[in-house]
Motif scaffolding. Structure first.
Motif, PDB file in Angstrom:
ATOM      1  N   ARG B  67     -22.288  35.025  -9.711  1.00  0.00           N
ATOM      2  CA  ARG B  67     -21.846  34.110  -8.648  1.00  0.00           C
ATOM      3  C   ARG B  67     -21.458  32.739  -9.172  1.00  0.00           C
ATOM      4  O   ARG B  67     -20.888  31.935  -8.439  1.00  0.00           O
ATOM      5  N   ARG B  73     -23.343  25.949  -7.754  1.00  0.00           N
ATOM      6  CA  ARG B  73     -23.338  26.422  -6.359  1.00  0.00           C
ATOM      7  C   ARG B  73     -24.089  25.441  -5.462  1.00  0.00           C
ATOM      8  O   ARG B  73     -23.716  25.225  -4.308  1.00  0.00           O
ATOM      9  N   LEU B  95     -19.611  31.671  -3.879  1.00  0.00           N
ATOM     10  CA  LEU B  95     -19.155  32.403  -5.062  1.00  0.00           C
ATOM     11  C   LEU B  95     -18.200  31.515  -5.852  1.00  0.00           C
ATOM     12  O   LEU B  95     -17.228  30.990  -5.295  1.00  0.00           O
ATOM     13  N   THR B 259     -18.757  39.247  -4.029  1.00  0.00           N
ATOM     14  CA  THR B 259     -19.413  39.063  -5.332  1.00  0.00           C
ATOM     15  C   THR B 259     -19.383  40.354  -6.143  1.00  0.00           C
ATOM     16  O   THR B 259     -19.229  40.328  -7.361  1.00  0.00           O
ATOM     17  N   CYS B 268     -17.846  36.644 -14.660  1.00  0.00           N
ATOM     18  CA  CYS B 268     -18.141  35.320 -14.115  1.00  0.00           C
ATOM     19  C   CYS B 268     -16.989  34.387 -14.463  1.00  0.00           C
ATOM     20  O   CYS B 268     -16.214  34.669 -15.375  1.00  0.00           O
TER      21      CYS B 268
END
Lengths: 159, 389
Positions: B67, B73, B95, B259, B268
């Protein structure tokens, strides 16, 4: 609008009143009046051209000189700073915090001439207790402008 | 050897970007003045670049969580909260993607089933339609109009709905038109979305680049948070196009599926870029403010310039494009741009590159210095004189 106007003029002094008016979203007359007022009150001290002298000739020398001063009663640093500022070759004079008192920026045609100016004119002044001269070897950025070209490496077109 | 039998006909059927030919001509000319790019001219602010460099020196060179870095995040969630009053859980609702585009792709693939209709307002960015097609969806183009300043109206949206409609892509502030949707405009759209039980993919990549008006996220309106995936990114806001970093925020149920797609396709987002992005969100507000002020000054010069030379241009209040009309020339957008390129060596983009309804318009970017914009405008003026328009 005064701050925005000054920011634009600081970016490019050659913007016309019409362009400034457009960018600021005000009338042209309003811009002219504001500029005149800023000039009159001394906020705007002048307009100059930023020149990369290194690409014109190699005998244009700049030095930054650190001066230590004994401040005078009543006058402090004012009088001596004004006397130094009076010299034609002195480009800037700043009162500094820290290890020395006045920062003097001097330009001249040769290292020799600048050195002699410091030795004969500045070092000998009443109240000056020491000088340290640092010559500028190369300018990478001046007045917020990079002194080297960085070409636009974006593609001609992208969506 | 003929390889066509190996190729996926659905992919072969996708039309390449409509300006390839035009692009090739422009690339061969060496004195082109371009207003053609969709990316900022500023370098990424130095402290943000330094954060990227520092992360490499600190050996932060491995994969991150699928994520994205938790710290990033958290910063994204904090930004959404302080800027739009939206609450997203960094653990499940955010995400980090490879640019906004990947987030758009993942959202469409997570939501759209074969045959689902997806409403695409146009003129708009070129990626939505092919992404919807590749997901098996049916793009339903909704033509926005100059007289509405290229905003989407509730009536137009309602008229385009069918039983198969599932998703609305909402591309505001808009590339290429510079149109924005204000709160009152969005309220009407949100009402239709709720009444008809639809979902929204809101592409807000230009959210920070609005002028004289604050961007409103449709997700922040009543009952809309769980009906929206909001896509944003670092490219336009922080002048970070080459870092390839974007993100999506939305309800956990949707983000979990996105995700998975991201995890299997991408693993990623680039680690270095993620560290730089943390610095951008923590300490980049002043940079954004400075760049926005520059764009605003350029925008005014450009729009004023187009209007003065007879290319009517409504006031774009977002992104970094003007979308003036070329109708007076009597040419199509394609003709106009090609002739302008050959004659005056100025590159601008035909409006039709962003949908058929872009006919009669051209896109000019103001990601250029004022002097560059002035030079381009004076060449365009010379071109108009030349063609007697």
């Amino acid at each position: 609008m005064k701050e925005k106007l000054l920011a634009l003029l600081n970016e490019d002094a050659r913007y016309t009143a019409a362009e400034l008016a457009t960018m600021l979203g005000v009338g042209e007359g309003e811009v002219r009046d504001a500029v005149a007022e800023l000039e009159k009150s001394g906020v705007i001290r002048g307009y100059k051209t930023l020149i990369d002298w290194a690409s014109v000739d190699d005998v244009h020398v700049t030095a930054i000189i650190e001066l230590k001063i004994v401040p005078q009663a009543d006058e402090g640093f004012e009088q001596i700073a004004e006397r130094i500022a009076g010299f034609e070759h002195v480009e800037s004079v700043y009162l500094m915090s820290g290890g020395y008192d006045l920062c003097v920026i001097v330009t001249g045609q040769t290292f020799q001439k600048v050195a002699m100016f410091v030795a004969k004119r500045l070092a000998t002044m009443d109240g000056v207790t020491s000088t340290a001269t640092h010559f500028v070897l190369r300018r990478y950025k001046d007045m917020g402008v990079a002194m080297c070209d960085s070409p636009d490496d974006r593609g001609r077109i992208s969506l | 050897m003929d390889l066509s039998r190996f190729l996926n006909p659905d992919v072969v059927a996708l039309r390449p970007s409509g300006i390839r030919k035009f692009f090739d001509i422009a690339e061969t000319m060496d004195d082109v003045i371009s207003l053609g790019v969709g990316e900022p001219d500023f370098a990424t602010p130095w402290h943000i670049r330094q954060a990227g460099i520092q992360s490499i020196e600190d050996r932060k060179t491995r994969y991150t969580a699928n994520r994205g870095l938790h710290a990033l995040r958290e910063e994204i969630a904090a930004y959404m909260r302080r800027r739009f009053g939206l609450t997203y859980d960094p653990a499940s609702d955010v995400l980090v993607s490879v640019g906004g585009s990947e987030a758009i792709d993942a959202a469409v693939r997570a939501l759209v089933c074969r045959g689902d209709e997806v409403i695409l307002p146009q003129p708009s960015f070129v990626c939505y339609e092919p992404i919807v097609r590749m997901a098996g969806g049916v793009p339903v183009v909704l033509e926005t109009r100059a007289e509405n300043e290229f905003r989407l109206t509730p009536a137009e949206l309602e008229a385009a709905l069918t039983e198969r409609t599932k998703l609305l892509v909402l591309p505001y502030p808009c590339n290429p038109t510079g149109a924005v949707m204000e709160r009152a405009d969005l309220e009407g759209i949100a009402r239709v979305i709720r009444e008809h039980d639809l979902f929204v993919l809101s592409d807000e990549i230009y959210a920070e680049l609005t002028y004289g008006v604050d961007h409103v996220s449709i997700a922040s309106l009543d009952g809309m948070r769980d009906r929206c995936v909001v896509v944003n990114g670092f490219s336009k806001t922080y002048s970070m196009t080459g870092w390839r970093l974007g993100y999506a925020c939305g309800p956990a149920d949707v983000l979990t599926q996105m995700t998975k797609i991201h995890q299997f396709a991408i693993m990623c987002a680039p680690t270095t870029a993620q560290y730089a992005a943390i610095e951008a969100l923590r300490n980049g507000d002043e940079d954004v403010q400075k760049m926005r002020a520059q764009y605003d000054a350029r925008r005014r010069i450009m729009v004023d310039g187009f209007n003065k030379i007879g290319m009517d241009c409504f006031e774009p209040r977002g992104a970094f494009y003007a979308f003036p009309s070329i109708r007076r020339s009597g040419m199509t957008s394609d003709e106009f741009c090609e002739k302008l390129l050959y004659s005056q060596h100025v590159a601008i983009i035909p409006g039709t590159a962003f949908g058929a309804c872009g006919e009669g318009f051209v896109r000019a970017s103001y990601c250029y210095s004022v002097s560059h914009i002035k030079e381009a405008l004076s060449r365009i003026e010379a071109f108009l004189r030349e063609i007697g328009s």
